[in-house]
Design an enzyme around this catalytic site. Structure first.
Site, PDB file in Angstrom:
ATOM      1  N   CYS A 159     -64.383 -14.486  13.205  1.00 40.45           N
ATOM      2  CA  CYS A 159     -65.578 -14.326  12.304  1.00 40.45           C
ATOM      3  C   CYS A 159     -65.642 -15.346  11.132  1.00 40.45           C
ATOM      4  O   CYS A 159     -66.823 -15.586  10.510  1.00 40.45           O
ATOM      5  CB  CYS A 159     -65.937 -12.816  11.890  1.00 40.45           C
ATOM      6  SG  CYS A 159     -64.163 -12.241  10.997  1.00 40.45           S
ATOM      7  N   LYS A 188     -59.069  -0.355  14.461  1.00 39.66           N
ATOM      8  CA  LYS A 188     -60.027  -0.951  13.289  1.00 39.66           C
ATOM      9  C   LYS A 188     -61.226  -0.370  13.451  1.00 39.66           C
ATOM     10  O   LYS A 188     -62.134  -0.519  14.342  1.00 39.66           O
ATOM     11  CB  LYS A 188     -59.860  -2.192  13.291  1.00 39.66           C
ATOM     12  CG  LYS A 188     -60.938  -3.123  12.533  1.00 39.66           C
ATOM     13  CD  LYS A 188     -60.527  -4.644  12.587  1.00 39.66           C
ATOM     14  CE  LYS A 188     -61.543  -5.285  11.781  1.00 39.66           C
ATOM     15  NZ  LYS A 188     -61.613  -6.874  11.800  1.00 39.66           N
ATOM     16  N   ARG A 211     -65.245  -9.927   2.968  1.00 37.54           N
ATOM     17  CA  ARG A 211     -66.273 -10.802   3.518  1.00 37.54           C
ATOM     18  C   ARG A 211     -66.731 -11.605   2.627  1.00 37.54           C
ATOM     19  O   ARG A 211     -67.003 -12.735   2.968  1.00 37.54           O
ATOM     20  CB  ARG A 211     -67.342 -10.044   4.114  1.00 37.54           C
ATOM     21  CG  ARG A 211     -66.718  -9.197   5.587  1.00 37.54           C
ATOM     22  CD  ARG A 211     -67.570  -8.273   6.206  1.00 37.54           C
ATOM     23  NE  ARG A 211     -67.257  -7.710   7.225  1.00 37.54           N
ATOM     24  CZ  ARG A 211     -67.698  -6.686   7.860  1.00 37.54           C
ATOM     25  NH1 ARG A 211     -69.083  -6.542   7.785  1.00 37.54           N
ATOM     26  NH2 ARG A 211     -67.097  -5.882   8.928  1.00 37.54           N
ATOM     27  N   ARG A 223     -71.011  -5.191  12.948  1.00 42.96           N
ATOM     28  CA  ARG A 223     -69.866  -5.013  13.927  1.00 42.96           C
ATOM     29  C   ARG A 223     -69.786  -3.865  14.691  1.00 42.96           C
ATOM     30  O   ARG A 223     -68.659  -3.448  15.380  1.00 42.96           O
ATOM     31  CB  ARG A 223     -68.679  -5.475  13.150  1.00 42.96           C
ATOM     32  CG  ARG A 223     -68.587  -6.612  12.312  1.00 42.96           C
ATOM     33  CD  ARG A 223     -67.392  -7.153  12.244  1.00 42.96           C
ATOM     34  NE  ARG A 223     -67.117  -7.914  11.029  1.00 42.96           N
ATOM     35  CZ  ARG A 223     -67.485  -9.178  10.755  1.00 42.96           C
ATOM     36  NH1 ARG A 223     -68.388  -9.675  11.771  1.00 42.96           N
ATOM     37  NH2 ARG A 223     -67.162  -9.907   9.876  1.00 42.96           N
ATOM     38  N   GLU A 244     -57.747   3.636  21.482  1.00 40.25           N
ATOM     39  CA  GLU A 244     -57.616   2.305  21.003  1.00 40.25           C
ATOM     40  C   GLU A 244     -56.195   1.740  20.937  1.00 40.25           C
ATOM     41  O   GLU A 244     -55.634   0.693  21.488  1.00 40.25           O
ATOM     42  CB  GLU A 244     -58.291   1.949  19.856  1.00 40.25           C
ATOM     43  CG  GLU A 244     -59.816   1.751  20.083  1.00 40.25           C
ATOM     44  CD  GLU A 244     -60.408   0.492  20.747  1.00 40.25           C
ATOM     45  OE1 GLU A 244     -59.444  -0.200  21.008  1.00 40.25           O
ATOM     46  OE2 GLU A 244     -61.438   0.334  20.815  1.00 40.25           O
ATOM     47  N   LYS A 262     -56.507   0.417  10.254  1.00 34.98           N
ATOM     48  CA  LYS A 262     -57.495  -0.050   9.121  1.00 34.98           C
ATOM     49  C   LYS A 262     -58.894   0.329   9.110  1.00 34.98           C
ATOM     50  O   LYS A 262     -59.316   0.329  10.127  1.00 34.98           O
ATOM     51  CB  LYS A 262     -57.308  -1.819   9.401  1.00 34.98           C
ATOM     52  CG  LYS A 262     -58.268  -2.433   8.719  1.00 34.98           C
ATOM     53  CD  LYS A 262     -58.107  -4.122   9.195  1.00 34.98           C
ATOM     54  CE  LYS A 262     -59.239  -4.721   8.518  1.00 34.98           C
ATOM     55  NZ  LYS A 262     -59.779  -5.856   8.935  1.00 34.98           N
ATOM     56  N   SER A 309     -59.535  -4.701   1.236  1.00 32.18           N
ATOM     57  CA  SER A 309     -60.190  -5.185   0.024  1.00 32.18           C
ATOM     58  C   SER A 309     -61.062  -4.242  -0.855  1.00 32.18           C
ATOM     59  O   SER A 309     -60.894  -3.967  -1.903  1.00 32.18           O
ATOM     60  CB  SER A 309     -60.866  -6.078   0.336  1.00 32.18           C
ATOM     61  OG  SER A 309     -62.146  -6.014   1.311  1.00 32.18           O
TER      62      SER A 309
HETATM   63  C1  PBG Z   1     -61.587  -9.875  10.463  1.00 34.19           C
HETATM   64  C2  PBG Z   1     -61.062  -9.094   9.465  1.00 34.19           C
HETATM   65  C3  PBG Z   1     -61.582  -8.685   8.457  1.00 34.19           C
HETATM   66  C4  PBG Z   1     -60.441  -7.931   7.560  1.00 34.19           C
HETATM   67  C5  PBG Z   1     -59.386  -8.447   7.975  1.00 34.19           C
HETATM   68  N1  PBG Z   1     -59.464  -9.303   9.316  1.00 34.19           N
HETATM   69  C6  PBG Z   1     -62.942  -8.315   8.230  1.00 34.19           C
HETATM   70  C7  PBG Z   1     -63.920  -7.512   9.095  1.00 34.19           C
HETATM   71  O1  PBG Z   1     -63.559  -7.190   9.988  1.00 34.19           O
HETATM   72  O2  PBG Z   1     -65.018  -7.666   8.770  1.00 34.19           O
HETATM   73  C8  PBG Z   1     -60.793  -7.247   6.455  1.00 34.19           C
HETATM   74  C9  PBG Z   1     -59.513  -7.028   5.236  1.00 34.19           C
HETATM   75  C10 PBG Z   1     -60.083  -6.445   4.007  1.00 34.19           C
HETATM   76  O3  PBG Z   1     -61.228  -6.229   3.740  1.00 34.19           O
HETATM   77  O4  PBG Z   1     -59.101  -6.505   3.251  1.00 34.19           O
HETATM   78  N2  PBG Z   1     -61.063 -11.308  10.652  1.00 34.19           N
END
Ligand code: PBG
Length: 327
Positions: free
Chosen positions: A123, A197, A207, A219, A235, A250, A276
């Site tokens: 991504c 996830k 993002r 997504r 999963e 996550k 985040s």
């Molecule tokens: C995808 C990825 C994401 C995060 C870690 N790996 C973003 C997503 O799935 O949109 C999010 C991490 C965070 O929000 O701290 N490469």
């Protein structure tokens, strides 16, 4: 004498005994710090959406890695912002891009004193921002994307990664990556799967930081619905069967029930990612004076340990390490 004969407060009275019976602890070795690497040299740019987190060019990484090492944090998770994006995300497996470059640089400099994991996804590298190849009808093609994730993982392994962490939520991605690594001469390189996830609004600040917001759609056809804990266990258990070495839940704070249930369902080590938006929720509350920084951060991280996490991926890793060790 009146009153209860069993008094729970007896164990809380003396601080030394209270510490003795404390059920969980957190040590620096149990945390991993995300790093965002960008092209070029001499760059350090604050990420405005993520308090205290910067974009770094590879050559300046020691400025963050060294204080982290001093605090006791030795594990890092690398994310890259490429020099350019295209529909196929070709820069993801390109040896001259920031992740591969940083791996070589850090491994050369610190060797086995540090442990480097890479986020394996498309991504950040695709111009449409999806985690895989998009077909003509606008869906993400599973199997070709899983194959590509294998190639990306191999390029990370060749550049010096100690572990790879696929986060694209393609079915069969762990098996695909395992196969490529085994055939490519890396049979002992572990895979930490972002196994459960969820599709989450709490990735918002990330993002912005990674420039990976999808330009169309969302997504939800590959990340999980936030409502589904049984599916989340399936999963993760499927990824275990495919050969994952560490499983992950996550986001973390909002999905602690999943973490706790997964703890009972597997013997693999468990990671969780305090993402985040969760981190910024704490930071905004601290900035607003609604939450005590030290106690608030400690409580959030201890909660994840209590729920069953062996490893916490957190933007507050260094601060937490300092709080715990007093260094
Ligand atoms: C995808 C990825 C994401 C995060 C870690 N790996 C973003 C997503 O799935 O949109 C999010 C991490 C965070 O929000 O701290 N490469």
């Amino acid at each position: 004498m009146n009153g209860p004969s069993i008094r729970m407060r007896r164990l809380r009275e003396h601080p030394v005994l209270a510490e003795t019976v404390r059920e969980v602890s957190l040590e620096p070795r149990q945390m991993m710090l995300p790093l965002f690497v960008i092209p070029g040299t001499g760059e350090r740019r604050p990420i405005h959406s993520l308090y205290g987190v910067d974009h770094w060019s590879a050559d300046r990484l020691p400025e963050i890695v060294e204080p982290a090492l001093e605090s006791g944090i030795r594990s890092f998770l690398l994310f890259g912002l490429p020099s350019r994006k295209d529909p196929l995300g070709t820069t993801a497996s390109d040896d001259s891009e920031p992740v591969q470059q940083s791996l070589r640089f850090l491994k050369e400099k610190y060797g086995r004193d540090i442990h480097l994991t890479t986020d394996v996804c498309m991504c950040e590298y695709t111009d449409h921002g999806h985690c895989g190849f998009v077909t003509k009808d606008g869906t993400v093609d599973n199997d070709s994307s899983a194959g590509e994730l294998g190639r990306i993982a191999l390029s990370h392994a060749r550049a010096g990664a100690d572990m790879v962490a696929p986060s694209a939520m393609m079915d069969g991605q762990v098996a695909a990556i395992r196969r490529v690594l085994d055939n490519g001469g890396f049979p002992t390189l572990p895979v930490m799967s972002y196994s459960s996830k969820f599709s989450s609004a709490f990735y918002g600040p990330f993002r912005d930081a990674a420039g990976s917001t999808p330009s169309f759609g969302d997504r939800r056809t590959y990340q999980m619905a936030s409502t589904n804990w049984k599916e989340a266990l399936r999963e993760s258990l499927l990824d275990e069967e495919e050969g994952a070495d560490i499983l992950m839940v996550k986001p973390a704070l909002l999905y602690m029930d999943v973490l706790a249930r997964l703890r009972d369902a597997t013997l693999l080590p468990l990671a969780c990612y305090l993402v985040s938006g969760e981190y910024m929720m704490l930071r905004h509350a601290i900035a607003a004076g609604a939450l005590d920084e030290r106690r608030g951060l400690m409580e959030a991280h201890f909660a994840l340990r209590r729920a069953g996490a062996d490893l916490i991926i957190t933007y507050a890793a260094v601060e937490m390490a300092r709080l715990i060790t007093g260094r």
